[in-house]
Design a protein around this motif. Structure first.
Motif, short mmCIF file in Angstrom:
data_model
loop_
_atom_site.label_atom_id
_atom_site.label_comp_id
_atom_site.label_asym_id
_atom_site.label_seq_id
_atom_site.Cartn_x
_atom_site.Cartn_y
_atom_site.Cartn_z
N ARG A 73 68.63 69.43 91.86
CA ARG A 73 69.69 70.38 92.21
C ARG A 73 70.67 70.53 91.05
O ARG A 73 71.16 71.64 90.77
N LYS A 74 70.94 69.43 90.37
CA LYS A 74 71.87 69.47 89.23
C LYS A 74 71.16 69.81 87.92
O LYS A 74 71.79 69.84 86.86
N LYS A 75 69.82 70.01 88.02
CA LYS A 75 68.99 70.38 86.86
C LYS A 75 69.06 69.33 85.75
O LYS A 75 69.04 69.67 84.55
N THR A 76 69.13 68.06 86.14
CA THR A 76 69.12 66.98 85.16
C THR A 76 67.78 66.24 85.14
O THR A 76 67.63 65.27 84.40
N SER A 77 66.82 66.69 85.94
CA SER A 77 65.51 66.07 85.98
C SER A 77 64.52 66.84 85.11
O SER A 77 64.60 68.07 84.98
N ALA A 78 63.57 66.11 84.54
CA ALA A 78 62.52 66.75 83.76
C ALA A 78 61.63 67.63 84.64
O ALA A 78 60.89 68.48 84.12
N PHE A 79 61.72 67.48 85.96
CA PHE A 79 60.90 68.27 86.88
C PHE A 79 61.66 69.47 87.48
O PHE A 79 61.11 70.18 88.32
N ALA A 80 62.90 69.68 87.07
CA ALA A 80 63.71 70.75 87.66
C ALA A 80 63.06 72.11 87.42
O ALA A 80 62.64 72.44 86.31
N GLY A 81 62.95 72.89 88.51
CA GLY A 81 62.43 74.25 88.42
C GLY A 81 60.94 74.36 88.26
O GLY A 81 60.43 75.45 87.95
N LEU A 82 60.20 73.27 88.48
CA LEU A 82 58.76 73.29 88.22
C LEU A 82 57.90 73.32 89.48
O LEU A 82 56.69 73.16 89.39
N ILE A 83 58.49 73.54 90.65
CA ILE A 83 57.68 73.60 91.89
C ILE A 83 56.65 74.71 91.77
O ILE A 83 56.96 75.83 91.37
N GLY A 84 55.41 74.37 92.13
CA GLY A 84 54.31 75.32 92.03
C GLY A 84 53.59 75.29 90.70
O GLY A 84 52.57 75.96 90.53
N GLN A 85 54.12 74.52 89.76
CA GLN A 85 53.50 74.45 88.44
C GLN A 85 52.74 73.14 88.26
O GLN A 85 52.97 72.16 88.96
N SER A 86 51.83 73.13 87.31
CA SER A 86 51.05 71.93 87.01
C SER A 86 51.92 70.94 86.24
O SER A 86 52.47 71.28 85.19
N VAL A 87 52.03 69.72 86.76
CA VAL A 87 52.83 68.68 86.10
C VAL A 87 52.00 67.41 85.87
O VAL A 87 52.52 66.42 85.35
#
Length: 488
Positions: A281-295
């Protein structure tokens, strides 16, 4: 509050646990007044978290009882949410005056325009993941002392190289009651215990350490079979003696195989924390905004599951009164979602995964893991080892560090071996694994069918709070990872 919105009558609801009502004189009217006071300065939501804990611990060092304690604590934390603001106050005095004062304090911290009125309360039927031992935990210390003395004797009998043994036992019985302005009304009684053995071994040249432990949500009945004091003691002694002959770990980039079970702590730290909703939520994670993408590799599926019977990280309800659940975080390499609590789900417009946890009534809840593990694959563990020309087999881990913002981690392997020409050979010492969580998962090329969960010893730290958790994974091969060591 209208009559239609009144709290349920405990006498008419035999499933309701009356502990706080009977022990501390809490009444339905007092709960209503506290919530009303908490929202008196405006706010979107308020809740009351009552907690009472009875804890016992024993320790034996060099065959002498060095520590023994038993104690109780109780208190209430009151939270008010207004947008992104959180007002929080707590008290260890459960008198009406102190509770109302704490409610007013929290209200003033988070003051803002009221958006949501108090609603009716309903206690929902819950699963029973950890039946409380009959009568709860009694104070018979003799049976607890016998456990750790048995562990001490077994470790010393394992080898003449064992020169020091420490063993300890701890247990607690935590009772909670959560009341929320959204209608949440939940109570739970949560047992937890743990047995640990620490060993130092020495030969003519070297000194080494080993440790082992087990636990879960239950009582003394847990410590049989693979969790018996003798089994744990022998495992700790074996680990210490193994390190006496270990060679320096090699350094450089190489293939790495992670063993099943406790090595899942690397997944927990390097990936799990980055999937907690507050960081995203605070966009401090390396996974922020990546839902639906290959990680991750398509072979990787990661689960957080708070509903596993008897497991250390399991809960009937989280610390906001929401039922826990099984949450798919990564499925076949695709990021599916985050772990959320009430605040993050509200602000992010996503479902609440029942992941709101806190260390105690003095702490605010936040999104936390429960039991986090990677699902089994289809590869034979033996084939995974045979596929490695030169690499490292990491069986057990000690401490580690991770940077949530970029996913970089460093972990020390407490038990690891060289893999040479597809065979496990010499044990190594001082091996560290260095990498980036999201990137490391992309190099997973083989996943064994041997999923194993840890023995019930995990404790997770975040923002100064510690909570019990579980981890696990099958045997996994990573085609590339940096290993730090002093050997060649």
């Amino acid at each position: 509050m209208s009559a239609a919105q009144a709290l349920p009558n405990p006498a008419a609801n035999p499933s309701h646990k009356r502990y706080f009502f009977e022990k501390f004189g809490i009444t339905e009217r007092l709960l209503e007044r506290c919530l009303g006071e908490a929202l008196s300065a405006g706010g979107d939501y308020a809740d009351l978290y009552f907690e009472s804990v009875t804890a016992t611990s024993l320790g034996v060092d060099e065959q002498i009882v060095k520590s023994a304690s038993t104690g109780t604590s109780a208190g209430c934390g009151i939270r008010v949410l207004s947008g992104e603001r959180t007002g929080y106050a707590y008290t260890d005095n459960l008198s009406p005056e102190r509770l109302l004062h704490a409610a007013k304090t929290a209200a003033l911290i988070a003051s803002g325009p009221a958006k949501e009125p108090i609603q009716g309360f309903q206690e929902k039927p819950l699963t029973d993941l950890y039946p409380v031992p009959l009568g709860g935990f009694d104070l018979d210390l003799a049976a607890r002392l016998d456990l750790i003395q048995r562990a001490d004797r077994a470790a010393r009998a394992f080898s003449p190289h064992v020169i020091q043994v420490r063993s300890s036992y701890s247990e607690e019985l935590r009772r909670i009651l959560v009341i929320g302005s959204d209608g949440a009304f939940a109570s739970d009684t949560q047992p937890l215990c743990r047995l640990n053995v620490f060993v130092i071994a020495k030969d003519e040249k070297n000194t080494a350490r080993g440790n082992s432990g087990a636990g879960g949500r239950g009582g003394l009945e847990l410590f049989t079979g693979s969790k018996s004091p003798e089994t744990l003691a022998r495992e700790a002694a074996r680990g210490a003696i193994l390190q006496l002959s270990a060679v320096p770990a090699p350094a450089g980039e190489m293939e790495v195989v992670l063993g099943p079970g406790w090595p899942g702590v690397l997944l927990h730290e390097a990936v799990g924390h980055g999937l907690e909703a507050d960081f995203n939520r605070k966009k401090t994670s390396a996974f922020a905004g990546l839902i639906g993408q290959s990680v991750a590799s398509s072979k990787v599926t990661v689960i957080d599951n708070g509903t596993m019977e008897g497991r250390r990280g399991s809960l009937n309800v989280d610390d906001e009164g929401s039922p826990t659940q099984e949450t798919v975080l990564i499925e076949n390499g695709i990021l599916k979602g985050y772990l959320t609590d009430k605040l993050s789900s509200r602000l992010m417009g996503s479902a609440n995964t029942g992941s709101g946890r806190r260390e105690n009534y003095q702490c605010i809840p936040m999104p936390r893991m429960t039991n986090t593990y990677m699902l089994a694959g289809q590869d034979e563990p033996e084939d995974i080892i045979r596929s490695v020309k030169k690499g490292l087999y990491a069986v057990n881990f000690g401490g580690g560090q991770v940077d949530i913002t970029n996913g970089k981690f460093v972990f020390s392997a407490s038990e690891a071996y060289l893999i040479e020409d597809g065979k496990i050979t010499a044990p190594v010492k001082d091996a560290t694994l260095i990498g980036n969580g999201p990137e490391a998962l992309k190099y997973v090329s083989m996943v064994g069918h041997d999923l194993k969960l840890d023995e019930g010893i995990g404790t997770c730290g975040k923002a100064g709070q510690s909570v019990p958790v579980g981890v696990g994974m099958p045997t996994v091969k990573l085609d590339r990872m940096t290993v730090g060591g002093t050997g060649r």
